[in-house]
Design an enzyme around this catalytic site. Structure first.
Site, PDB file in Angstrom:
ATOM      1  CE  LYS A  92      -2.205  -1.270   3.782  1.00 49.60           C
ATOM      2  NZ  LYS A  92      -1.503  -2.338   4.038  1.00 49.60           N
ATOM      3  CB  THR A  93       3.441   2.450   2.392  1.00 48.85           C
ATOM      4  OG1 THR A  93       2.740   2.066   3.388  1.00 48.85           O
ATOM      5  CG2 THR A  93       4.387   3.404   2.505  1.00 48.85           C
ATOM      6  CG  ASP A 128       0.764   4.880   4.346  1.00 50.39           C
ATOM      7  OD1 ASP A 128      -0.231   3.875   4.128  1.00 50.39           O
ATOM      8  OD2 ASP A 128       1.741   4.568   4.241  1.00 50.39           O
ATOM      9  CD  GLU A 129      -0.137   2.711   8.412  1.00 50.18           C
ATOM     10  OE1 GLU A 129      -1.215   2.205   8.861  1.00 50.18           O
ATOM     11  OE2 GLU A 129       1.010   2.138   8.452  1.00 50.18           O
ATOM     12  CD  GLN A 184      -1.532  -3.269   9.070  1.00 47.99           C
ATOM     13  OE1 GLN A 184      -0.615  -2.908   9.597  1.00 47.99           O
ATOM     14  NE2 GLN A 184      -1.858  -3.419   7.594  1.00 47.99           N
ATOM     15  NE  ARG A 194       3.954  -4.321  11.086  1.00 49.09           N
ATOM     16  CZ  ARG A 194       3.026  -3.760  10.008  1.00 49.09           C
ATOM     17  NH1 ARG A 194       3.846  -3.063   9.395  1.00 49.09           N
ATOM     18  NH2 ARG A 194       2.262  -4.219   9.491  1.00 49.09           N
TER      19      ARG A 194
END
Ligand code: ATP
Ligand code: MG
Length: 721
Positions: free
Chosen positions: A35-36, A220-221, A251, A606
């Protein structure tokens, strides 16, 4: 034009997202699906292919670190600098807009941002001045109430109590708090967002200006935005369909701070022409790690639902270690780290992730003993240390004399003989007259109100501030910071403190000078922000992100919350115990428990290559000993992804029943009073023995190095007697 570098390294779905013509878009996808990466490539695409100027791009990320990384990555793709692009956190961007338009926002140009500590201080003082009992009305609860209202976009005047006594009191306090902040030119974190929203909403010229300027807005996020943040984005992009958001409902981990997943649904109905793209391939983790995460998150009922796959190999199993106590856990983790480092891993590729900041100490101690460099993000925040806050308070007061929390902080630091009676009377007078403490001091001195001694002490303080102001006028930012440390007497003051502590404080003050020297703010033409004000805001907004240089190779320690968006080759997720993770308060509440589970999902995902999970059978935390059971999340991870590890010895444990059956007793090798020798610490005497088998420890008094606990299996002790 060669655009291959922008799209070559993307899969089909990612490429579609990057190259789509301007429209509202939602990229909804699980962890590690790119995504990022898509967001970064899309920005570069818009600049290079669509011909947008960096000036017309706004990008919002979650931390300052992420913002830096994003700018770097865009610049790498484009091969030219993008100073004019606005990239930052919601708070940072809101601050930037408020600074530029302080008067339109009804803020003094000298306004200062206060962190939550300062906010609490203001509330405590408020309670005192209103003679309200802080036992019945805990300041933290009031702080929480105020912030929660602001996150919802509500001011005190919007609230009604409908006869509810509790609410009535809260609203009264909120109102009084608003008055104080306004008078002192202080803005808390939630206020930054709320004010920035109100500013655009109520100033049509500005709204038009920014709408025209920001032709593309990226977030983002997105799953962690709150109501006000979304409203602000909406103002900027309404009717233009130029909002590009990426997120993952699984998330969302900031519900406790007002984030609402519902914003994803709101987006879908507010931008009916949007395109939704899902990414399903995970590029980050090995299959075992991904399978564990996928399986764990299915235990949440409230999900949009998605599945991730990977074509990378199965990889290693996830290691699970049951520690005897928190010290044993730290021994184990650091031991593993040493093995990994020996096998060639770089330190910065290893992270220790924990639920609560207080857990970091054990790991820090072990890392220090073993002389392995590490960096703690958050937690032991550099900008939150007393000496740093004191130095900054001088600078803040120089910038804004009405900054009462700063005044309170330094009026007697270092001590200058201003008594509590004098201060109380100043506070009282300031409250009655609705003026700041600085103004109260001036007035009272002019009125000859105080005894000559008290007046003298106060005058000295005034003179000091005046002198500092004159001396600082022409100097560079770092010189200002340096001068304040010296002239304020802080350095002298800390020199007198007990050796180690004072020395460490002075070192930190030196580090602050370095931070100021390295501080580089991308100024735009026409911006009239002073470097000092920007630095002060930076210190408040970005605390915790300044320790050590990013490039340093060291082990990364952080809470699970601050690990969001990051990735590491090798990850330790520690303290998986009921009451700690999931946290005690979440156990009774389904919504909070699901948020904890999402946090665990964030933690697992992560890891790229190796994941190691641990829990302790007994734990001392916050000064209390507990015997927690292993976290329910462990049972939610498929057994065939896990591998139990033993710490250098054969002890058998049944993790399914989560009771440890130790078969090996104390080795009997050592006894109290034995004289031994250790390769590093030299000769010593055994004082105590604890634990058994792999967990057997001895406490030794070393002649040179003092008291230490060591693991027998490890310490390679040599018997002397
Ligand atoms: P998170 O949800 O944790 O924020 P994300 O969806 O933002 O994750 P990224 O951080 O963008 O994911 O990507 C995860 C990793 O996968 C990165 O190392 C990235 O470089 C890599 N990656 C993403 N897409 C591809 C691709 N098409 N080819 C190769 N590597 C990729
Ligand atoms: Mg990401």
């Amino acid at each position: 034009m060669d655009v291959s570098s922008l799209i070559n390294t993307l899969n089909d779905a990612q490429r579609r997202a990057v190259t789509a013509p301007s429209k509202a878009m939602l990229i909804l996808a699980g962890a590690g699906s790119g995504k990022t990466r898509v967001l970064v490539h899309r920005i570069a695409w818009q600049i290079q292919v669509e011909g947008l100027s960096p000036h017309s791009i706004l990008a919002v990320t979650f931390t300052n670190k992420a913002a830096h990384e994003m700018r770097d990555r865009v610049e790498k793709l484009l091969k030219f600098p993008t100073q004019a692009m606005w990239i930052g956190t919601f708070h940072g961007l809101a601050h930037r807009i408020l600074r530029r338009h302080a008067s339109e926002a009804q803020l003094p140009t000298t306004f200062q941002v206060m962190d939550s500590d300062d906010q609490l201080r203001v509330i405590k003082r408020l309670l005192k001045s209103m003679q309200i009992d802080d036992k019945k009305w805990p300041p933290k609860q009031i702080q929480w109430f105020i912030n929660a209202q602001k996150d919802e976009g509500l001011r005190a005047k919007h609230l009604s109590h409908n006869g509810d006594f509790f609410l009535e009191q809260m609203i009264k306090l909120y109102q009084a708090y608003e008055v104080i902040c306004h008078r002192s030119g202080l803005v808390d974190f939630a206020e930054l967002l709320l004010k920035a929203h109100e500013l655009l909403r109520d100033t049509p010229e500005l709204l038009i200006f920014y709408r025209q300027r920001f032709r593309q807005v990226h977030v983002d996020e997105f799953q962690d935005t709150n109501k006000v943040q979304y409203a602000w984005l909406r103002l900027l992009t309404e009717g233009k369909d130029n909002l590009f958001i990426v997120g993952d409902d699984d998330q969302s981990i900031y519900g406790w701070r007002g984030a609402q997943i519902v914003n994803i649904f709101n987006f879908q109905s507010d931008y009916p022409n949007h395109e939704l793209i899902r990414l399903e391939q995970n590029y980050r983790s090995t299959a075992h790690i991904l399978q564990a995460a996928n399986q764990l998150i299915t235990h949440n009922s409230n999900r949009m639902g998605k599945e991730l796959w990977t074509d990378s190999g199965a990889g290693e199993l996830i290691s699970l270690y049951s520690a005897f106590n928190e010290r044993d856990e730290a021994y184990f983790v650091i031991d593993r780290i040493q093995q990994w480092l020996e096998a060639g891993t770089l330190k910065k590729e290893v992270a220790i992730l924990y639920r609560s900041n207080a857990q970091s100490r054990q790991f820090e101690e072990r890392l220090m003993t073993e002389a392995i460099p590490y960096r703690v993000y958050g937690g032991l925040r550099f900008f939150e240390r007393a000496e740093i806050k004191n130095a900054l308070a001088y600078l803040r007061l120089l910038s804004n004399r009405n900054d009462d929390p700063s005044f309170e902080r330094i009026i007697n630091t270092p001590t200058r003989g201003i008594g509590t009676r004098t201060l109380d009377s100043l506070r009282e007078f300031a409250k009655d007259q609705q003026i700041s403490l600085w103004q109260a001091t001036e007035r009272r001195i002019n009125e000859n109100f105080f005894s000559p001694r008290a007046a003298n002490a106060l005058k000295k303080f005034q003179a000091l501030m005046q002198d500092l102001e004159t001396q600082l006028q022409e100097s560079e930012l770092y010189e200002k910071v340096k001068l304040v440390g010296e002239k304020s007497g802080l350095i002298e003051f800390y020199k007198k403190e007990k050796e180690d502590r004072g020395e460490a404080r002075i070192e930190n003050l030196e580090e602050l000078v370095n931070a100021a020297r390295a501080f580089d703010y991308p100024h735009e033409e026409g911006e009239t922000l002073s470097d000092l004000d920007m630095f002060l805001a930076h210190a408040t907004l970005e605390s915790g992100e300044m320790q050590g240089a990013d490039a340093d190779d060291c082990i990364q320690l952080m809470t699970l919350h601050s690990a969001k968006g990051l990735e590491f080759k090798q990850v330790f997720m520690v303290g998986l115990e009921e009451g700690l993770f999931p946290s005690g308060r979440s156990i009774e509440d389904v919504a909070r428990l699901e948020e904890e589970r999402r946090l665990c999902y964030v933690g697992i995902t992560r890891a790229m290559e190796k994941l190691c999970i641990s829990y302790a059978e007994s734990r001392r935390l916050y000064g209390k000993e507990s015997y927690p059971s292993p976290s329910r999340f462990l049972r939610e991870i498929p057994k065939d992804c896990l591998q139990e590890v033993r710490f250098r010895a054969n002890i058998s444990q049944d993790t399914q029943r989560h009771t440890a059956k130790k078969v090996i007793k104390n080795s009997g090798l050592y006894h109290k009073g034995d004289k031994i020798s250790h390769a590093k610490f030299g000769a010593g005497t055994i004082l105590q023995l604890e634990g058994e088998g792999a967990h057997e420890k001895v406490q030794i008094k070393f002649r040179e190095s003092g008291l230490k606990w060591l693991m027998v299996a490890y310490a390679k002790l040599e018997r002397l007697s």
